[in-house]
Design an enzyme around this catalytic site. Sequence first.
Site, PDB file in Angstrom:
ATOM      1  N   LYS A  93      78.950  46.584   7.737  1.00 46.84           N
ATOM      2  CA  LYS A  93      79.594  45.630   8.645  1.00 46.84           C
ATOM      3  C   LYS A  93      79.341  46.055  10.090  1.00 46.84           C
ATOM      4  CE  LYS A  93      84.078  47.977   8.106  1.00 46.84           C
ATOM      5  NZ  LYS A  93      83.723  48.861   6.984  1.00 46.84           N
ATOM      6  N   GLY A 130      68.853  47.509   2.341  1.00 44.50           N
ATOM      7  CA  GLY A 130      68.369  46.234   1.849  1.00 44.50           C
ATOM      8  C   GLY A 130      67.672  45.472   2.957  1.00 44.50           C
ATOM      9  N   ILE A 155      71.160  46.783  -5.325  1.00 44.90           N
ATOM     10  CA  ILE A 155      71.324  46.449  -6.736  1.00 44.90           C
ATOM     11  C   ILE A 155      70.847  45.034  -7.006  1.00 44.90           C
ATOM     12  CG2 ILE A 155      73.289  48.019  -6.933  1.00 44.90           C
ATOM     13  CD1 ILE A 155      75.083  45.522  -7.190  1.00 44.90           C
ATOM     14  N   ASP A 156      70.773  44.195  -5.956  1.00 44.69           N
ATOM     15  CA  ASP A 156      70.376  42.804  -6.123  1.00 44.69           C
ATOM     16  C   ASP A 156      68.888  42.652  -6.426  1.00 44.69           C
ATOM     17  OD1 ASP A 156      73.023  42.337  -5.278  1.00 44.69           O
ATOM     18  OD2 ASP A 156      72.388  42.239  -3.181  1.00 44.69           O
ATOM     19  N   MET A 198      77.208  40.904 -10.137  1.00 46.27           N
ATOM     20  CA  MET A 198      76.800  40.808  -8.741  1.00 46.27           C
ATOM     21  C   MET A 198      75.336  40.364  -8.655  1.00 46.27           C
ATOM     22  SD  MET A 198      78.740  44.153  -7.141  1.00 46.27           S
ATOM     23  CE  MET A 198      79.345  43.617  -5.551  1.00 46.27           C
ATOM     24  N   HIS A 298      82.319  46.026  -8.211  1.00 45.87           N
ATOM     25  CA  HIS A 298      81.688  47.224  -7.662  1.00 45.87           C
ATOM     26  C   HIS A 298      81.403  48.309  -8.692  1.00 45.87           C
ATOM     27  CE1 HIS A 298      83.007  45.245  -3.981  1.00 45.87           C
ATOM     28  NE2 HIS A 298      82.153  46.008  -3.342  1.00 45.87           N
ATOM     29  N   THR A 299      81.856  48.138  -9.929  1.00 47.87           N
ATOM     30  CA  THR A 299      81.483  49.118 -10.951  1.00 47.87           C
ATOM     31  C   THR A 299      79.973  49.165 -11.126  1.00 47.87           C
ATOM     32  OG1 THR A 299      81.716  47.478 -12.728  1.00 47.87           O
ATOM     33  CG2 THR A 299      83.644  48.831 -12.223  1.00 47.87           C
TER      34      THR A 299
END
EC number: 2.7.1.11
Length: 374
Positions: A93, A130, A155-156, A198, A298-299
């Site tokens: 952020k 990312g 992770i995406d 996600m 978030h796991t």
Amino acid sequence: MENAEKTSYQKISPKKLHKRIGILTSGGDCAGLNAVIRAVTRCAINVYDWEVFGICKATLGLMSRPPQVMQLTVNQVDSILTMGGTILGTTNKGNPFAYPMANGEIIDRSEEIIEGYHLLGLDALIGVGGDGSLAILRKLAQQGGMNFVGIPKTIDNDVDLTERSIGFDTAVNIATEAIDRLQFTAASHSRVMIVEVMGRDAGHIALNAGIAGGAHIIMIPEIPYRLENICNYIKKRQEQGQDYSIVVVSEAVCTEAGETIARMQQFGQCLLGGIGQYIADRISKESGAETRVTVLGHTQRGGISSPLDRILASAFGVAAVDLIAHEKYDYMVTWQNRQVISVPILDAIARYRAVDPQDTLVKTARGLGICLGD
């Protein structure tokens, strides 16, 4: 790593090796970040005899005065290969070019970050992030004369020009394990289990984990769906004596009306989430099936990294150091055709990597009889 001390520029030894490099992790955390830090440190010190400094809390560490860093040694990083998260900390952020202050004012703090880089006397900076983080870091580097090399992590798995990003494999493994476990309870209670995973705007996690976990229905944002098709598929399974179903839905899937389910957070962040419950309610209403929702959240980003993520992170870390040795800056390391190569960062961030509706795994899912909703 607990005894590693944060140190300021003034405390750093004046000893000047051939190069002094920095590394930071930016954006959301994921498994494999510490493996990258370890690889960069070991290669830079053992192969090139350089100094390595970890920047704490990403660009926030360079904004601080003095800059918040820790000098990394081989002994300090040897035990962090399997650790989740990042020992350096991170932030996702506060765009430094439009940074929100406590009083509500929005200011440009980019020059503070650039100054922090030069105060540390760095010869180069490695940024692990990312597409959003890499875009910001590249802009800072171009503006401030910073020698920058990028490493893709998310992770995406939506960074373009790389088949895999760090963290993706672990996230898929975690999602697959959850689906595996839900198969039994779904069958025991004759329920439709919806698993929300996600992935931001891309459906890679849902598609990969859905196939690996034996899901019956996979919903991804790249393939429009009709709820009628999904309900008919569930009813057909029931008629065939298969009175339970597993539905894997990516968080970016929209409602039938095309609306994104999300909520706004502090600093203007838009957080996806809630489509799983929407799909569950609609399936229950239209088909009469009993539904339950599991939101993995978030796991998928935490825990011990998979062997593949550790290997990928190690290969990326070494390759990034080699790029610096050859003074090849403004490049990102990438995995293509079973090897690490480098591509211009600008090319990699030009667009995000979505699931191609003609992708091999999409065809695989259809061939297995998995319903994609279309």
